[in-house]
Design an enzyme around this catalytic site. Structure first.
Site, PDB file in Angstrom:
ATOM      1  CD  GLN A  36      -2.771  -1.229   2.431  1.00  0.00           C
ATOM      2  OE1 GLN A  36      -2.805  -0.307   3.238  1.00  0.00           O
ATOM      3  NE2 GLN A  36      -3.506  -2.314   2.588  1.00  0.00           N
ATOM      4  CB  CYS A  37       4.303   1.734  -0.539  1.00  0.00           C
ATOM      5  SG  CYS A  37       5.668   2.900  -0.646  1.00  0.00           S
ATOM      6  N   GLY A  38       3.230   4.264  -2.193  1.00  0.00           N
ATOM      7  CA  GLY A  38       3.318   4.953  -3.474  1.00  0.00           C
ATOM      8  C   GLY A  38       4.307   4.305  -4.422  1.00  0.00           C
TER       9      GLY A  38
END
Length: 160
Positions: A36-38
């Site tokens: 769930q990271c950029g």
């Protein structure tokens, strides 16, 4: 320089206990990942490198980590499903670990000793920090999360 301890215990996402011994003699690209990271779209670039250079001796090793913004909250089954369905990840993935702090995984303790970060600090700053380890583990290069997998091609090719 101390050689990577290939006998460090690691556990695959499927729960199998193993070591890095099966990767001895290969160029290893070791990455702390998060779903769930950029930077999560880098999974696609990592998989592309693995598919292209794997037959030549590169292995990408993914180590999920939830220490940065709680961006890897899932269990092993959820992480595996996400990686397979969203990015068709086929490179080895391991159980979630800590890369910093009191419970930092021994592999990451070794990696950080071999290649410090910005301004000489050892701490991992964010998800998708990358370590490129030569075939004989005599050299380790560290790359920032913002470094794209594609930009590592020349360094990988030099080690293959």
């Amino acid at each position: 320089m101390t050689r990577v301890p290939y006998d460090i215990p690691v556990r695959t996402l499927s729960g199998q206990d193993t070591t890095l011994a099966e990767h001895a003699g290969k160029v290893m690209l070791i990455v702390n990942t998060a779903s769930q990271c950029g930077f999560t779209p880098q999974y696609a670039g990592l998989e592309a490198l693995y598919r292209e250079y794997g037959p030549l001796g590169l292995v990408v090793l993914g180590f999920p980590c939830n220490q940065f913004g709680a961006q890897e909250p899932g269990d092993s089954e959820q992480i595996a499903s996400f990686c397979e369905t969203r990015f068709q990840v086929s490179f080895p993935m391991f159980e979630r670990i800590d890369v910093n702090g009191e419970h930092a995984h021994p592999l990451y303790l070794w990696l950080k000793q071999q290649a410090s970060g910005l301004l000489g600090t050892e701490a991992i700053k964010w998800n998708f920090t990358k370590f490129l380890v030569s075939r004989d583990a005599s050299s380790v290069e560290r790359y920032a999360p913002t470094t794209t997998p594609a930009s590592l091609r020349k360094d990988i090719e030099a080690l293959l």
